[in-house]
Design a protein around this motif. Structure first.
Motif, PDB file in Angstrom:
ATOM      1  N   VAL A   1       0.859  -1.186   0.000  1.00 43.43           N
ATOM      2  CA  VAL A   1       0.000   0.000   0.000  1.00 43.43           C
ATOM      3  C   VAL A   1       0.896   1.236   0.000  1.00 43.43           C
ATOM      4  CG1 VAL A   1      -1.780   1.268   1.263  1.00 43.43           C
ATOM      5  CG2 VAL A   1      -1.724  -1.252   1.362  1.00 43.43           C
TER       6      VAL A   1
ATOM      7  N   VAL B   1       0.859   5.308   0.200  1.00 43.21           N
ATOM      8  CA  VAL B   1       0.003   6.417   0.621  1.00 43.21           C
ATOM      9  C   VAL B   1       0.745   7.719   0.354  1.00 43.21           C
ATOM     10  CG1 VAL B   1      -1.189   7.485   2.569  1.00 43.21           C
ATOM     11  CG2 VAL B   1      -1.070   4.985   2.404  1.00 43.21           C
TER      12      VAL B   1
ATOM     13  N   THR C   1      -6.656   0.157   4.439  1.00 37.30           N
ATOM     14  CA  THR C   1      -6.163   1.471   4.018  1.00 37.30           C
ATOM     15  C   THR C   1      -7.200   2.541   4.324  1.00 37.30           C
ATOM     16  OG1 THR C   1      -4.894   0.402   2.271  1.00 37.30           O
ATOM     17  CG2 THR C   1      -5.279   2.764   2.038  1.00 37.30           C
TER      18      THR C   1
ATOM     19  N   LEU D   1      -4.892   3.445   7.298  1.00 39.42           N
ATOM     20  CA  LEU D   1      -3.566   3.829   6.783  1.00 39.42           C
ATOM     21  C   LEU D   1      -3.579   5.170   6.047  1.00 39.42           C
ATOM     22  CD1 LEU D   1      -2.411   0.318   5.492  1.00 39.42           C
ATOM     23  CD2 LEU D   1      -1.936   1.367   7.698  1.00 39.42           C
TER      24      LEU D   1
ATOM     25  N   HIS E   1      -4.030   6.775  -2.573  1.00 35.03           N
ATOM     26  CA  HIS E   1      -3.282   5.543  -2.304  1.00 35.03           C
ATOM     27  C   HIS E   1      -3.366   4.612  -3.494  1.00 35.03           C
ATOM     28  CE1 HIS E   1      -7.382   4.342  -0.979  1.00 35.03           C
ATOM     29  NE2 HIS E   1      -7.043   3.225  -1.573  1.00 35.03           N
TER      30      HIS E   1
ATOM     31  N   ILE F   1      -2.603   0.231  -4.334  1.00 34.10           N
ATOM     32  CA  ILE F   1      -2.390  -1.066  -3.685  1.00 34.10           C
ATOM     33  C   ILE F   1      -1.984  -2.081  -4.741  1.00 34.10           C
ATOM     34  CG2 ILE F   1      -3.540  -2.934  -2.395  1.00 34.10           C
ATOM     35  CD1 ILE F   1      -5.403  -0.827  -1.203  1.00 34.10           C
TER      36      ILE F   1
END
Lengths: 83, 83
Positions: free
Chosen positions: A8, A10, A64, A68, A76, A78
Motif C-alpha cells: 500500500v 500512501v 487502508t 492507513l 493511495h 495497492i
C-alpha cells in the motif's frame, strides 16, 4: 488459503503542503544536488492469508480506508502479489 | 537532457526493531483485521534532469547514500523512469 503481500503506497494529494518533503529537498540542494521536485510517500507491506488475490486486495483496501490513509489529504494505490 | 523520476524506497533492514510498524499492526488487529506481518517503508520520488537513465540512477543513488538512507539500519532500492 494462500499467502499474499499487499503493498500500500500512501501519498499526499497534489497541492497538500508537505513540509517534510520540502525540508528533505532543501537538504539535498544544500549538499549540491539539483532536482526539480521531491515527493515523499509512506509504504506499508501487509502479509496476509486470503482465498484469492481479489480477496487480499479487498482486505488491504479496507485497512487502508479505515486506518492507513486519510481520504481528505491522501491518495493511495495497492499492489497484491503472492508471497 | 531528459526528465526522469527516480523512486527511492528505504526500508529498515530485517531484524531492526520498527515501533511505528508494530503500533500500526496492533491498531489494525484492534480493528479486527488479521495479518501475518506489516513492514513500513519510506518512499521518495525525485524528479531530475539527466543525460541518461543511468546518470539519473547514479545521482539518485548518491542522494540516497548521502541523505535518504542510513546504511547501518536501512536497505534501499531505486527505480528510474522517464517522466
Amino acid at each position: 488459503m494462500s499467502e499474499y503481500t499487499a503493498t500500500v503506497t500512501v501519498r499526499l494529494k497534489a497541492g497538500v503542503h508537505d513540509p517534510e518533503a520540502e525540508t528533505t529537498r532543501r537538504a539535498l540542494e544544500r549538499l549540491g544536488f539539483d532536482l526539480s521536485a521531491l515527493r515523499a510517500a509512506d509504504q506499508f507491506e501487509l502479509d496476509l492469508d486470503a482465498e484469492s488475490a481479489e480477496s487480499a486486495r479487498e482486505r488491504a483496501t479496507e485497512m487502508t480506508e479505515r486506518l492507513l490513509a486519510n481520504p481528505t489529504i491522501h491518495d493511495h494505490d495497492i499492489e497484491v502479489e503472492p508471497r
